[in-house]
Design an enzyme around this catalytic site. Structure first.
Site, PDB file in Angstrom:
ATOM      1  N   ASP A  14     -31.544  62.010 -34.507  1.00  0.00           N
ATOM      2  CA  ASP A  14     -32.295  63.257 -34.428  1.00  0.00           C
ATOM      3  C   ASP A  14     -31.315  64.431 -34.325  1.00  0.00           C
ATOM      4  O   ASP A  14     -30.131  64.241 -34.022  1.00  0.00           O
ATOM      5  CB  ASP A  14     -33.212  63.186 -33.201  1.00  0.00           C
ATOM      6  CG  ASP A  14     -34.007  64.449 -32.985  1.00  0.00           C
ATOM      7  OD1 ASP A  14     -34.677  64.895 -33.925  1.00  0.00           O
ATOM      8  OD2 ASP A  14     -33.949  64.996 -31.870  1.00  0.00           O
ATOM      9  N   ASP A  16     -32.206  68.417 -33.168  1.00  0.00           N
ATOM     10  CA  ASP A  16     -32.420  69.305 -32.018  1.00  0.00           C
ATOM     11  C   ASP A  16     -32.593  68.499 -30.731  1.00  0.00           C
ATOM     12  O   ASP A  16     -33.431  67.595 -30.658  1.00  0.00           O
ATOM     13  CB  ASP A  16     -33.693  70.146 -32.229  1.00  0.00           C
ATOM     14  CG  ASP A  16     -33.578  71.069 -33.420  1.00  0.00           C
ATOM     15  OD1 ASP A  16     -33.059  72.180 -33.251  1.00  0.00           O
ATOM     16  OD2 ASP A  16     -33.993  70.672 -34.522  1.00  0.00           O
ATOM     17  N   ASP A 177     -34.066  62.312 -28.494  1.00  0.00           N
ATOM     18  CA  ASP A 177     -34.184  62.856 -27.139  1.00  0.00           C
ATOM     19  C   ASP A 177     -35.617  62.939 -26.643  1.00  0.00           C
ATOM     20  O   ASP A 177     -35.850  63.425 -25.544  1.00  0.00           O
ATOM     21  CB  ASP A 177     -33.573  64.268 -27.087  1.00  0.00           C
ATOM     22  CG  ASP A 177     -34.379  65.256 -27.919  1.00  0.00           C
ATOM     23  OD1 ASP A 177     -34.635  64.961 -29.100  1.00  0.00           O
ATOM     24  OD2 ASP A 177     -34.764  66.308 -27.394  1.00  0.00           O
TER      25      ASP A 177
END
Length: 228
Positions: A14, A16, A177
């Site tokens: 991922d 961001d 995240d």
């Protein structure tokens, strides 16, 4: 965890909140948009709860702070145009690479892992951002939130990455995240690791269903290498 990672030959990472702290970019672009619409600025604490499910969702949630459902729909096109225009200008200027991201990516490459970046960020934002931060060279493919009909937490982008690699999902670990990443990985059949920093809609990452929490991408690289 080692058993789940055994046989892993590629990683989907991922953007961001996993590789980059882009919250300062979001804050600037959103508040420039709000200023243009005659609205008061909002802070990072509010914005953190809204990111992760794509730009359309973000803009709608920001508008919902000031408008009812009909008002959100009425203002959406103007707000979206303003947000995208401002974000393209500030993209990457205020963001920072998290600790050990480059070391982790390099270790994965050195260990023979193939890498894909899959993000809900529009491709027009994600591609120049990776290049600006010197991360683009690590990935053989980049998929954004507008690359397919569905975005995370739908499994489609992860399955498309597995197709690109020519590997079954069980051999492709997803690293992110948030619950978006974990849910997408679970639905796709990929093992999944989560980092404890980043943005998870205001929920602790320990409440997210993953195969393990890694301190950094370098930690993830070590675990994958040790399992294989």
């Amino acid at each position: 965890m080692a058993a789940v990672l055994r046989g892993v030959r590629a990683a989907i990472i991922d953007l961001d909140g996993t590789m980059l702290d882009t919250m300062p970019d979001f804050e600037v672009a959103i508040n420039l948009m709000r200023e243009e619409l005659g609205l008061a600025p909002i802070g990072v604490a509010q914005i953190e709860l809204m990111v992760g499910k794509g730009s359309e969702n973000l803009v709608r949630r920001v508008l919902a702070l000031d408008f009812d459902e009909a008002g959100v729909e009425r203002m959406f096109a103007q707000a979206m145009e303003a947000y995208q225009r401002h974000y393209l200008v500030v993209n990457g200027r205020h963001s920072a690479v998290y600790a050990d991201v480059m070391a982790g990516l390099q270790a994965m490459k050195t260990n023979g892992l193939r890498l894909a970046c899959v993000t809900n960020k529009p491709i027009a934002f994600a591609k120049p951002l990776l290049a600006l931060k010197g991360l683009d060279g690590y990935f053989e493919v980049l998929f954004g939130g507008d690359s397919f009909e569905k975005k995370k937490p739908h499994p489609m982008p992860l399955l498309k990455a597995c197709e690109h690699f020519g590997l079954p999902p069980a051999q492709v670990v997803a690293i992110g995240d948030s619950s978006n990443d974990a849910e997408a990985a679970r639905a796709a059949g990929c093992p999944v690791l989560t980092v404890p920093y980043g943005y998870n809609h205001g929920v602790g990452i320990h409440e997210t269903d993953s195969d393990g929490i890694v301190d950094t991408l370098l930690h993830a690289a070590d675990l994958i290498a040790n399992a294989n």
